[in-house]
Motif scaffolding. Structure first.
Motif, mmCIF file in Angstrom:
data_model
loop_
_atom_site.group_PDB
_atom_site.id
_atom_site.type_symbol
_atom_site.label_atom_id
_atom_site.label_comp_id
_atom_site.label_asym_id
_atom_site.label_seq_id
_atom_site.Cartn_x
_atom_site.Cartn_y
_atom_site.Cartn_z
ATOM 1 N N LEU A 1 38.409 34.611 45.410
ATOM 2 C CA LEU A 1 38.877 35.897 44.365
ATOM 3 C C LEU A 1 38.232 37.034 44.712
ATOM 4 O O LEU A 1 38.971 38.162 44.491
ATOM 5 C CB LEU A 1 38.371 35.130 42.948
ATOM 6 N N GLN B 1 39.747 42.462 43.914
ATOM 7 C CA GLN B 1 41.102 41.607 43.706
ATOM 8 C C GLN B 1 42.380 42.549 43.813
ATOM 9 O O GLN B 1 43.271 42.476 44.746
ATOM 10 C CB GLN B 1 41.260 40.681 42.443
ATOM 11 N N ALA C 1 47.380 37.539 48.792
ATOM 12 C CA ALA C 1 46.198 37.226 48.377
ATOM 13 C C ALA C 1 45.993 35.658 48.325
ATOM 14 O O ALA C 1 45.025 35.118 47.881
ATOM 15 C CB ALA C 1 45.968 37.561 46.813
#
Ligand code: SAM
Ligand code: DTB
Ligand code: SF4
Length: 350
Positions: free
Chosen positions: A284, A34, A43
């Motif tokens: 994620l 991440q 993201a």
């Protein structure tokens, strides 16, 4: 002509280094993935592609996972190469549903030169809609790659599928080197590469590491990396493969993200059987691209509504189209496709 390109990466990964990533505690691996993801991407953004099978089944190759190989009885209905008009209609629907890339796949070992003009017309028409274009047609020669590049093809999908060591267990009709040669031809022609693999085929974690090492160490890292979970289709030799542990699948996505920080990592086949929670974990871990629509090539996808709802629940935005339709070009291509279809039907007896 072969052009020298600046590599997108300098690090060369070893299998041992990548196995060490796989061996990290799950939370440490996800945190690292991440972190890398956020250095290169928003993201909370997802790229949406739609797939269309433009030629279905009766493929001479023997890929053991594939429902389209003529060698396995999977009950699939064979369809010849589609006319251009219905392909463009499908692309219009995909654009309306929010896709930014339209991927066309054919169950071929490689395209015949006589099929190229039709395939080129598909690329030109889809491009005129303002969509990014992608094709997966099997092995390509240098000249076929150049023809597709000249037509405006943005991406070519050609997977390495698994590690060099496990490859012979899965496919005998084309070699690993054949696949690498196609990727080189595509890259040399200036088309962006989409290349990944399948997990859940009975391979070991070392094989998954070795596949990702192959992809990460290509002269240029692929711009797009599809990670497919095997869809176990009845009639294929891999129909009874043991299910891969969910967390090992998520680890594969995370490691792909770390090794190829600037590539899109696509959560590809197998999504229909994945829970919302598993999707969220994959995002994620760094997956930032999915296929949406009625189906992949021959197997089902989740309902688009379910995909969109989940993205909303997670606060993830769909990536938007970068370019608008080129209306005059589009009309020319639609007219040419309609004329070709009329000519075809007029030529039909009765
Ligand atoms: N015939 C062309 C070729 O193989 O290069 C293009 C189409 S082929 C179906 C594209 C990719 O789909 C394969 O390389 C494989 O990675 C993936 N695929 C095919 N069947 C699958 C399955 N049952 N589960 C997961 N992925 C699959
Ligand atoms: C890729 O890596 N996955 C997509 C796309 N590239 C062409 C195809 C998945 C096919 C899954 C089986 C099927 O629907 O036939
Ligand atoms: Fe044919 Fe592609 Fe399926 Fe292999 S993966 S059998 S080449 S359609």
């Amino acid at each position: 002509m072969t052009q020298t390109k600046t590599p997108l990466h300098t690090a060369r990964w070893t299998v041992a280094e990548v196995q060490a990533l796989f061996a990290l505690p799950f939370n440490d691996l996800l945190f690292q993935a991440q972190t890398v993801h956020r250095q290169h991407f928003d993201a909370n953004s997802m790229q949406i592609s739609t797939l269309l099978s433009i030629k279905t089944g009766a493929c001479p190759e023997d890929c053991k996972y594939c429902p389209q190989s003529t060698r396995y009885d999977t009950g699939l209905e064979v369809e010849p190469l589609m006319a251009v008009a219905p392909v463009l209609e499908a692309a219009v629907r995909a654009k309306a549903a929010g896709a930014t890339r339209f991927c066309m796949g054919a169950a071929w070992r490689s395209p015949k030169n006589r099929d190229m003009p039709q395939v080129v017309a598909m690329v030109e028409g889809v491009k005129a809609l303002g969509l990014e274009t992608c094709m997966t047609l099997g092995m390509l020669s240098e000249s076929q790659s150049e023809t597709l590049a000249a037509a405006g093809l943005d991406y070519y999908n050609h997977n390495l599928d698994t590690s060099p060591e496990y490859y012979d267990e899965i496919i005998s009709t084309r070699s690993y080197d054949d696949r690498l040669a196609t990727l080189a031809a595509v890259q040399d022609a200036g088309i962006k590469v989409c290349s990944g693999g399948i997990v859940g085929m009975g391979e070991t974690e070392r094989d998954r590491s070795a596949l990702l090492v192959q992809l990460a160490n290509l002269p240029q890292q692929p711009e797009s990396v599809p990670i497919n979970m095997l869809v176990r289709v009845q009639g294929t030799p891999l129909a009874d493969s043991e299910e891969l542990d969910i967390f090992d699948f998520i680890r594969t996505i995370a490691v792909a993200r770390i090794l190829m920080p600037k590539s899109s990592v696509r959560l590809s086949a197998g999504r229909e059987a994945m829970s919302d929670e598993m999707h969220a974990l994959a995002y994620l871990a760094g997956a930032n691209s999915i296929f949406c629509g009625e189906k992949l090539l021959t197997t089902a996808l989740p309902e688009t509504d379910r995909d969109m709802q989940l993205l909303r629940r997670l606060g993830i935005k769909k990536q938007l189209l970068q370019s608008a339709a080129d209306e005059p070009q589009l009309h020319r291509h639609l007219q040419a496709a309609a004329d070709a279809a009329a000519g075809y039907y007029n030529a039909m007896p009765g």
